[in-house]
Design a protein around this motif. Sequence first.
Motif, short mmCIF file in Angstrom:
data_model
loop_
_atom_site.label_atom_id
_atom_site.label_comp_id
_atom_site.label_asym_id
_atom_site.label_seq_id
_atom_site.Cartn_x
_atom_site.Cartn_y
_atom_site.Cartn_z
N UNK A 1 -0.42 -2.65 6.77
CA UNK A 1 -1.68 -1.96 6.47
C UNK A 1 -2.45 -2.66 5.35
N UNK A 2 -1.82 -3.02 4.22
CA UNK A 2 -2.59 -3.74 3.19
C UNK A 2 -3.13 -5.08 3.67
N UNK A 3 -2.38 -5.79 4.52
CA UNK A 3 -2.86 -7.06 5.05
C UNK A 3 -4.08 -6.86 5.93
N UNK A 4 -4.04 -5.83 6.77
CA UNK A 4 -5.20 -5.53 7.62
C UNK A 4 -6.40 -5.13 6.76
N UNK A 5 -6.18 -4.34 5.72
CA UNK A 5 -7.28 -3.93 4.85
C UNK A 5 -7.89 -5.11 4.11
N UNK B 1 8.41 -0.13 13.74
CA UNK B 1 8.46 -1.19 12.73
C UNK B 1 7.08 -1.43 12.12
N UNK B 2 6.03 -1.37 12.93
CA UNK B 2 4.67 -1.56 12.42
C UNK B 2 4.26 -0.38 11.53
N UNK B 3 4.68 0.83 11.89
CA UNK B 3 4.34 2.02 11.10
C UNK B 3 5.04 2.04 9.75
#
Length: 141
Positions: free
Chosen positions: A22-26, A14-16
Motif C-alpha cells: 500500500x505505501x508503494x502504491x501511494x 499476502x497482498x492484503x
Amino acid sequence: MRSFHLEAQWRRKAARTNLWLVPTIEVAVAVGLFAVTYALDRAANNGRITPPSWAISGTADAARQILTTLAAAVITVVGVVFSIVIVTLALASTRFGPRIRSGSTAGARRTTPSQRRTTPATAPHEGGALVIEPLSPELSE
C-alpha cells in the motif's frame, strides 16, 4: 483448478497483509500526480493552455489566507491527536499497579515486615506510612 483458486486466495491474502504494498502504491500515485500537475503548470506558464477562469480568480493575499487557515487547521488536528495519545497512554499506564513484578524478583530473599525498608517510592503501597530505618545498628544509637 482447485490449486489455482487456493493460490489466488493466498496471493490476495499476502497482498492484503504486506506492509510495503500500500505505501508503494501511494508513493507511485503521488509521483504520478506530481508529474501530471507539474506538466499542466508548465504548459499554463508557457501559454500552451489557459486555465479556467475560476482557477485564477484570487489574489496573492487570498492564497496566503487560505494557506494560513489550512496550516492552523493542521496544527489544531495534530494537537488534538497528540492530546488523545497522551490521555490513552496515561489511562493504559494506570492498569499496571505496584503488585505487578517481573520474574527477576521471584528469587528474592523473604523478609519479615520488621526487616523491610520503606522508601518514599514504596510508602504509598505500604499503607501510607513513611518509615526510614537505619541500615546498621550502630547508627541507631
